[in-house]
Design an enzyme around this catalytic site. Structure first.
Site, PDB file in Angstrom:
ATOM      1  N   LYS A 196      17.266   4.272   0.972  1.00  0.00           N
ATOM      2  CA  LYS A 196      18.116   4.198   2.167  1.00  0.00           C
ATOM      3  C   LYS A 196      19.499   3.718   1.762  1.00  0.00           C
ATOM      4  O   LYS A 196      19.667   3.110   0.717  1.00  0.00           O
ATOM      5  CB  LYS A 196      17.490   3.234   3.175  1.00  0.00           C
ATOM      6  CG  LYS A 196      16.260   3.779   3.878  1.00  0.00           C
ATOM      7  CD  LYS A 196      15.933   2.916   5.069  1.00  0.00           C
ATOM      8  CE  LYS A 196      14.583   3.219   5.628  1.00  0.00           C
ATOM      9  NZ  LYS A 196      14.223   2.266   6.694  1.00  0.00           N
ATOM     10  N   LYS A 239       0.822  -1.186   0.000  1.00  0.00           N
ATOM     11  CA  LYS A 239       0.000   0.000   0.000  1.00  0.00           C
ATOM     12  C   LYS A 239       0.871   1.256   0.000  1.00  0.00           C
ATOM     13  O   LYS A 239       0.408   2.356  -0.253  1.00  0.00           O
ATOM     14  CB  LYS A 239      -0.875   0.023   1.274  1.00  0.00           C
ATOM     15  CG  LYS A 239      -1.721  -1.206   1.448  1.00  0.00           C
ATOM     16  CD  LYS A 239      -2.364  -1.205   2.865  1.00  0.00           C
ATOM     17  CE  LYS A 239      -2.900  -2.565   3.190  1.00  0.00           C
ATOM     18  NZ  LYS A 239      -3.216  -2.673   4.629  1.00  0.00           N
ATOM     19  N   GLY A 240       2.145   1.071   0.301  1.00  0.00           N
ATOM     20  CA  GLY A 240       3.035   2.210   0.518  1.00  0.00           C
ATOM     21  C   GLY A 240       3.127   3.179  -0.633  1.00  0.00           C
ATOM     22  O   GLY A 240       3.314   4.378  -0.434  1.00  0.00           O
ATOM     23  N   ARG A 271       0.357   6.385   7.572  1.00  0.00           N
ATOM     24  CA  ARG A 271       0.408   6.468   6.104  1.00  0.00           C
ATOM     25  C   ARG A 271      -0.127   7.799   5.603  1.00  0.00           C
ATOM     26  O   ARG A 271       0.287   8.298   4.564  1.00  0.00           O
ATOM     27  CB  ARG A 271      -0.448   5.372   5.468  1.00  0.00           C
ATOM     28  CG  ARG A 271       0.101   3.965   5.598  1.00  0.00           C
ATOM     29  CD  ARG A 271      -0.668   3.047   4.642  1.00  0.00           C
ATOM     30  NE  ARG A 271      -0.521   1.633   4.976  1.00  0.00           N
ATOM     31  CZ  ARG A 271       0.494   0.866   4.583  1.00  0.00           C
ATOM     32  NH1 ARG A 271       1.480   1.388   3.873  1.00  0.00           N
ATOM     33  NH2 ARG A 271       0.550  -0.401   4.911  1.00  0.00           N
ATOM     34  N   PHE A 298      13.987   4.318  10.499  1.00  0.00           N
ATOM     35  CA  PHE A 298      12.654   3.884  10.102  1.00  0.00           C
ATOM     36  C   PHE A 298      11.767   5.107   9.954  1.00  0.00           C
ATOM     37  O   PHE A 298      11.577   5.864  10.895  1.00  0.00           O
ATOM     38  CB  PHE A 298      12.054   2.891  11.101  1.00  0.00           C
ATOM     39  CG  PHE A 298      10.864   2.176  10.526  1.00  0.00           C
ATOM     40  CD1 PHE A 298      11.048   1.083   9.694  1.00  0.00           C
ATOM     41  CD2 PHE A 298       9.579   2.621  10.778  1.00  0.00           C
ATOM     42  CE1 PHE A 298       9.954   0.438   9.116  1.00  0.00           C
ATOM     43  CE2 PHE A 298       8.485   1.978  10.205  1.00  0.00           C
ATOM     44  CZ  PHE A 298       8.674   0.887   9.378  1.00  0.00           C
ATOM     45  N   VAL A 299      11.254   5.311   8.761  1.00  0.00           N
ATOM     46  CA  VAL A 299      10.467   6.509   8.483  1.00  0.00           C
ATOM     47  C   VAL A 299       9.008   6.163   8.198  1.00  0.00           C
ATOM     48  O   VAL A 299       8.695   5.047   7.779  1.00  0.00           O
ATOM     49  CB  VAL A 299      11.052   7.316   7.297  1.00  0.00           C
ATOM     50  CG1 VAL A 299      12.430   7.842   7.643  1.00  0.00           C
ATOM     51  CG2 VAL A 299      11.102   6.468   6.029  1.00  0.00           C
ATOM     52  N   ASP A 333      14.849  -0.099   0.692  1.00  0.00           N
ATOM     53  CA  ASP A 333      15.688  -0.255   1.877  1.00  0.00           C
ATOM     54  C   ASP A 333      16.756  -1.288   1.557  1.00  0.00           C
ATOM     55  O   ASP A 333      17.846  -0.957   1.098  1.00  0.00           O
ATOM     56  CB  ASP A 333      14.805  -0.670   3.050  1.00  0.00           C
ATOM     57  CG  ASP A 333      15.570  -0.784   4.355  1.00  0.00           C
ATOM     58  OD1 ASP A 333      16.785  -0.536   4.345  1.00  0.00           O
ATOM     59  OD2 ASP A 333      14.951  -1.106   5.378  1.00  0.00           O
ATOM     60  N   ASP A 340       4.093   3.209   6.484  1.00  0.00           N
ATOM     61  CA  ASP A 340       3.433   2.953   7.763  1.00  0.00           C
ATOM     62  C   ASP A 340       4.347   2.317   8.786  1.00  0.00           C
ATOM     63  O   ASP A 340       5.405   1.780   8.468  1.00  0.00           O
ATOM     64  CB  ASP A 340       2.263   1.984   7.541  1.00  0.00           C
ATOM     65  CG  ASP A 340       2.754   0.546   7.329  1.00  0.00           C
ATOM     66  OD1 ASP A 340       3.604   0.339   6.432  1.00  0.00           O
ATOM     67  OD2 ASP A 340       2.314  -0.362   8.064  1.00  0.00           O
ATOM     68  N   ASP A 374       7.602   3.387  -3.076  1.00  0.00           N
ATOM     69  CA  ASP A 374       7.768   4.395  -2.048  1.00  0.00           C
ATOM     70  C   ASP A 374       9.226   4.476  -1.590  1.00  0.00           C
ATOM     71  O   ASP A 374       9.840   5.526  -1.588  1.00  0.00           O
ATOM     72  CB  ASP A 374       6.854   4.106  -0.847  1.00  0.00           C
ATOM     73  CG  ASP A 374       6.889   2.634  -0.421  1.00  0.00           C
ATOM     74  OD1 ASP A 374       7.696   1.856  -0.968  1.00  0.00           O
ATOM     75  OD2 ASP A 374       6.104   2.260   0.465  1.00  0.00           O
TER      76      ASP A 374
HETATM   77  P1  IMP Z   1      13.205  -3.639   1.062  1.00  0.00           P
HETATM   78  O1  IMP Z   1      12.815  -4.969   0.471  1.00  0.00           O
HETATM   79  O2  IMP Z   1      14.079  -3.812   2.275  1.00  0.00           O
HETATM   80  O3  IMP Z   1      13.811  -2.694   0.053  1.00  0.00           O
HETATM   81  O4  IMP Z   1      11.890  -3.002   1.662  1.00  0.00           O
HETATM   82  C1  IMP Z   1      10.925  -2.465   0.851  1.00  0.00           C
HETATM   83  C2  IMP Z   1       9.613  -2.254   1.568  1.00  0.00           C
HETATM   84  O5  IMP Z   1       9.745  -2.245   2.988  1.00  0.00           O
HETATM   85  C3  IMP Z   1       9.061  -0.890   1.208  1.00  0.00           C
HETATM   86  O6  IMP Z   1       8.288  -0.940   0.044  1.00  0.00           O
HETATM   87  C4  IMP Z   1       8.270  -0.522   2.440  1.00  0.00           C
HETATM   88  O7  IMP Z   1       6.967  -1.040   2.349  1.00  0.00           O
HETATM   89  C5  IMP Z   1       9.009  -1.200   3.568  1.00  0.00           C
HETATM   90  N1  IMP Z   1       9.938  -0.266   4.248  1.00  0.00           N
HETATM   91  C6  IMP Z   1      11.276  -0.182   4.123  1.00  0.00           C
HETATM   92  N2  IMP Z   1      11.797   0.780   4.899  1.00  0.00           N
HETATM   93  C7  IMP Z   1      10.729   1.349   5.535  1.00  0.00           C
HETATM   94  C8  IMP Z   1      10.608   2.444   6.473  1.00  0.00           C
HETATM   95  O8  IMP Z   1      11.569   3.097   6.889  1.00  0.00           O
HETATM   96  N3  IMP Z   1       9.348   2.730   6.888  1.00  0.00           N
HETATM   97  C9  IMP Z   1       8.245   2.047   6.462  1.00  0.00           C
HETATM   98  N4  IMP Z   1       8.319   1.033   5.585  1.00  0.00           N
HETATM   99  C10 IMP Z   1       9.545   0.681   5.125  1.00  0.00           C
END
Ligand code: IMP
Length: 183
Positions: free
Chosen positions: A135, A47-48, A169, A156-157, A107, A163, A104
């Site tokens: 990030k 949903k992000g 959100r 963590f944002v 990370d 969310d 969105d």
């Molecule tokens: P990744 O697979 O680690 O790149 O994470 C991607 C997903 O994790 C994003 O699409 C977000 O939904 C969630 N996410 C990563 N970092 C954050 C954060 O700081 N706050 C909230 N959701 C996050």
């Protein structure tokens, strides 16, 4: 909902609504140039990415299609599991389409790397990624993001679609979540 209403839950506002808006306008101008004469399909990751998707789509002065996909990511925790599961698949057929994944935040990059490979296998004419936030760890994974907005610190944002346990959100900006909220 205003940032002031949840001020105690946040340590720092990283990006204001205006900063986000200006950046999205900048990215949209590039998309318009790169896809002139085409009708790209924007794929939002629920949903992000809902806020980014809504703002990018409305900023674009061209025809676009919009579709959504839901994949599992963090659940209620703040660390990436690396496990990706499709909760809702796309309605659109990607064969021969110019696809732009709208995200969105990147990370670990695990979600996007998986998503890119998955969508690539469906035969799009092209596949690019637009992500608002990145990030530091994202640099370690080789995901080619053509359009990205801001590099942010490793915190963590929340806000603007992001969310923590489904909250925050609907904040208009992006802010760092205070550790007392999740510890
Ligand atoms: P990744 O697979 O680690 O790149 O994470 C991607 C997903 O994790 C994003 O699409 C977000 O939904 C969630 N996410 C990563 N970092 C954050 C954060 O700081 N706050 C909230 N959701 C996050």
């Amino acid at each position: 909902m205003e940032l002031a209403d949840v001020a105690d839950d946040l340590t720092e506002v990283l990006l204001t609504e205006t900063q986000i808006h200006d950046k999205i306008a900048e990215l949209a101008r590039r998309v318009e140039q790169d896809y002139a004469g085409e009708r790209p399909l924007l794929v939002g990751v629920l949903k992000g990415a809902v806020m980014v998707m809504a703002d990018v789509a409305r900023e674009l002065k061209m025809h676009v299609d919009m579709d959504f996909m839901a994949v599992s990511s963090y659940g209620a925790s703040t660390e990436s599991s690396g496990v990706v599961r499709i909760l809702k698949d796309l309605d659109a057929d990607l064969e021969g389409r110019h696809v732009i994944i709208v995200e969105d935040i990147i990370d670990s990059g695990l979600t996007l790397a998986w998503l890119r490979a998955n969508l690539e296998s469906r035969g799009p004419a092209s596949l690019e990624i637009l992500a608002l936030l990145r990030k530091p760890d994202a640099a370690k994974v080789d995901v080619d993001v053509k359009y990205f907005g801001f590099d942010i610190p490793n915190a963590f944002v929340v806000g603007y679609g992001l969310d923590y346990a489904e909250r925050y959100r609907n904040l208009r900006g992006v802010a760092v979540l205070a550790p007392h909220v999740y510890s």
